[in-house]
Design an enzyme around this catalytic site. Structure first.
Site, PDB file in Angstrom:
ATOM      1  N   LYS A 269       7.852   7.063 -11.200  1.00 34.04           N
ATOM      2  CA  LYS A 269       7.415   7.221  -9.801  1.00 34.04           C
ATOM      3  C   LYS A 269       7.422   5.857  -9.137  1.00 34.04           C
ATOM      4  O   LYS A 269       6.829   4.909  -9.641  1.00 34.04           O
ATOM      5  CB  LYS A 269       5.991   7.808  -9.753  1.00 34.04           C
ATOM      6  CG  LYS A 269       5.546   8.148  -8.341  1.00 34.04           C
ATOM      7  CD  LYS A 269       6.088   9.492  -7.929  1.00 34.04           C
ATOM      8  CE  LYS A 269       5.848   9.757  -6.447  1.00 34.04           C
ATOM      9  NZ  LYS A 269       6.787   9.023  -5.572  1.00 34.04           N
TER      10      LYS A 269
ATOM     11  N   GLN B  16       4.605  -1.292 -10.767  1.00 34.49           N
ATOM     12  CA  GLN B  16       4.344   0.121 -10.499  1.00 34.49           C
ATOM     13  C   GLN B  16       3.772   0.833 -11.724  1.00 34.49           C
ATOM     14  O   GLN B  16       2.970   1.754 -11.587  1.00 34.49           O
ATOM     15  CB  GLN B  16       5.640   0.802 -10.067  1.00 34.49           C
ATOM     16  CG  GLN B  16       5.450   2.131  -9.360  1.00 34.49           C
ATOM     17  CD  GLN B  16       5.037   1.964  -7.915  1.00 34.49           C
ATOM     18  OE1 GLN B  16       5.575   1.159  -7.196  1.00 34.49           O
ATOM     19  NE2 GLN B  16       4.049   2.742  -7.482  1.00 34.49           N
TER      20      GLN B  16
ATOM     21  N   LYS C 192      11.386   1.929  -9.787  1.00 35.82           N
ATOM     22  CA  LYS C 192      11.676   1.404  -8.449  1.00 35.82           C
ATOM     23  C   LYS C 192      13.188   1.401  -8.258  1.00 35.82           C
ATOM     24  O   LYS C 192      13.955   1.304  -9.224  1.00 35.82           O
ATOM     25  CB  LYS C 192      11.145  -0.018  -8.290  1.00 35.82           C
ATOM     26  CG  LYS C 192      10.793  -0.373  -6.851  1.00 35.82           C
ATOM     27  CD  LYS C 192       9.508   0.290  -6.390  1.00 35.82           C
ATOM     28  CE  LYS C 192       9.155  -0.151  -4.984  1.00 35.82           C
ATOM     29  NZ  LYS C 192       7.862   0.409  -4.537  1.00 35.82           N
TER      30      LYS C 192
ATOM     31  N   ASP D 121      10.020   3.029   0.825  1.00 37.98           N
ATOM     32  CA  ASP D 121       9.533   1.657   0.721  1.00 37.98           C
ATOM     33  C   ASP D 121      10.104   0.933   1.944  1.00 37.98           C
ATOM     34  O   ASP D 121      10.462   1.582   2.931  1.00 37.98           O
ATOM     35  CB  ASP D 121       9.998   1.019  -0.602  1.00 37.98           C
ATOM     36  CG  ASP D 121       9.247  -0.267  -0.944  1.00 37.98           C
ATOM     37  OD1 ASP D 121       8.115  -0.163  -1.427  1.00 37.98           O
ATOM     38  OD2 ASP D 121       9.796  -1.361  -0.717  1.00 37.98           O
TER      39      ASP D 121
ATOM     40  N   THR E  74      -1.342   3.933   2.200  1.00 39.24           N
ATOM     41  CA  THR E  74      -1.363   2.591   1.627  1.00 39.24           C
ATOM     42  C   THR E  74      -2.323   1.698   2.402  1.00 39.24           C
ATOM     43  O   THR E  74      -3.147   0.981   1.813  1.00 39.24           O
ATOM     44  CB  THR E  74       0.047   1.973   1.625  1.00 39.24           C
ATOM     45  OG1 THR E  74       0.945   2.853   0.959  1.00 39.24           O
ATOM     46  CG2 THR E  74       0.045   0.634   0.912  1.00 39.24           C
TER      47      THR E  74
END
Length: 478
Positions: free
Chosen positions: A122, A143, A158, A198, A241
């Site tokens: 993830k 991560q 990622k 992202d 976030t």
């Protein structure tokens, strides 16, 4: 070559340890640990050359967790560290697409599937000219521990490409996303690898990526998060976030017997994370005194109000303008060309832009102006030398793997909703997000407590590491 091969100085340290008295023993043990760590990192750099961001991320984690190895011979016997710093899989592929003018362009894409010991990979996809394997390996490594801290069953990964969506037409972005997913789609799945957005990959790009995956696979599954709410996205995901970072900050200041009310917060960046962090800060009666972009910073001495925040949001997200335009539209806002916000007098700094944006000199300025905390809204925005200065200056540092875990936490909640064919209300998601950030803070406090204070960096690294390491050990040599 084993990454645990030690430098020759180890022998002399062992001799000193054997003959040392109890008074000198701790100092010698500290030197021995440092010597072993230096040897490990030296071998790592030889094995993964020219990947400075990745080296930096590994060093920060291992400095925190190295003492744990003395109490866990099972980790040493299983060569756990060597396995942990090596990605399970690195995919690199060509992306061929066509501009509106009919020109054929070629970009390079990657997916780093770092560790799946506690769940499917993830982590986000980044479209930016600076994307390379070093950046993606550092992000994937971080991560792993960030996802472990959430308590949700998610491994670390990622990916991305050296493509810049800025200045491209809608149809060019769509064609690139479709070409990217045509290759990536064969390597991901709802129980294998679930990417998200992202930098450079927002709701528009996620929509195009998801549409292409659905077309290729002929299945409607939760293979991407950060989707639009009309096709399986979660409420509060865009805000998560930034909101999560503020919730973590709130726990940090409450642990010191304080509150966020009237605290001056210097925020860098002016994208999704920065704007939503500011939104929650204003809700909690803090004062947001800055934003920035690559051109410079704005300084708001009295703090931005909600109307001013909406102006920043409109200029940056809707008009895709520059931060200096805010100073043209709001009275009392000062634009500082080419400057970061870290010379502004503040109680808390929240770097929310990109990696290594806050350096040693910036850290010295924050210490001198009396900042109490730095909370990382971005991934690894503080350089190693900056962190050292902040620690020596007794400034609390909330590391990104803990403080900005709210985004991936709500992505995990989005997966749960999709799997159950449910849609939770905004309040339900927010309650779950707050509970997750509280658990992360508690884990950091438990593993980072020393002499009555909390080292949040050590706490986050150790708590995340132990969960991943124990899972790896339980699953044998895989």
């Amino acid at each position: 070559q084993s990454l645990r091969e030690l430098p020759p100085s180890k022998d002399s340290l062992l001799v000193r340890l054997f003959f040392s008295g109890s008074r000198d023993r701790d100092d010698v043990l500290s030197e021995l640990r440092s010597s072993e760590l230096d040897g490990f990192l030296s071998a790592l750099k030889k094995r993964h050359p020219h990947q400075e961001e990745f080296h930096q991320a590994v060093e920060e984690v291992l400095e925190s967790v190295w003492p744990i190895l003395e109490d866990r011979p099972d980790f040493q016997k299983a060569n756990l560290l060597e396995r942990l710093v090596e990605p399970e899989r690195v995919l690199t592929f060509r992306i061929v697409w066509e501009t509106d003018d009919g020109e054929v362009r070629v970009n390079r894409g990657h997916r780093v599937q770092f560790n799946s010991s506690i769940g499917p990979y993830k982590g986000g996809l980044r479209f930016h000219p600076t994307v390379n394997l070093s950046v993606l390996k550092f992000l994937g490594f971080e991560q792993c521990f960030k996802n472990a801290l959430t308590g949700l069953p998610m491994g670390g990964g990622k990916g991305g490409a050296d493509f810049d969506p800025k200045g491209r037409s809608e149809r060019e972005v769509m064609r690139f996303c479709q070409a990217f997913m045509t290759e990536l789609g064969r390597h991901i799945g709802e129980s294998t690898d679930v990417p998200a957005g992202d930098i450079g990959v927002g709701g528009r790009e996620v929509g195009y990526l998801f549409g292409q995956y659905k077309r290729l696979q002929n299945r409607f599954v939760s293979v991407l998060t950060g989707k639009g709410q009309s096709f399986g996205g979660s409420l509060l995901r865009p805000e998560a976030t930034g909101f999560g970072a503020v919730y973590f900050l709130r726990h940090m200041v409450e642990a010191k017997g304080q509150s966020l009310k009237d605290k001056r917060i210097a925020v860098s960046g002016s994208g999704n994370v920065a704007l939503h962090a500011a939104e929650k800060l204003l809700e909690l009666d803090a004062k947001v005194v800055s934003f920035s972009d690559s051109g410079g910073s704005i300084y708001v001495p009295e703090g931005l109000d909600r109307k001013g925040l909406e102006t920043v949001r409109h200029i940056k997200l809707e008009r895709r303008g520059r931060i200096h335009e805010v100073a043209d539209e709001i009275d009392g806002v000062e634009y500082q060309e080419g400057q970061s916000p870290w010379s502004i007098e503040c109680d808390v700094a929240m770097p929310c832009a990109t990696q290594n944006e806050l350096d040693e000199e910036d850290a010295k300025k924050l210490v001198s102006c009396g900042a109490q905390a730095v909370v990382e809204g971005a991934n690894m925005p503080c350089t190693a030398s900056a962190v050292e200065v902040l620690r020596k200056g007794s400034v609390m540092v909330g590391p990104g793997k803990a403080a900005n875990a709210g985004g991936v936490a709500v992505s995990g909640l989005e997966q749960s909703q999709n799997a159950q064919r449910l849609s939770w209300t905004r309040n339900e998601v927010d309650e779950k997000l707050q509970a997750i950030m509280e658990r992360i803070h508690s884990a950091c406090a438990e593993h980072g407590e020393k002499d009555g204070a909390i080292d949040y960096i050590d706490g986050a690294n150790r708590a995340g590491f132990l969960k991943v390491a124990d899972a790896m050990l339980s699953q044998g040599l895989v």
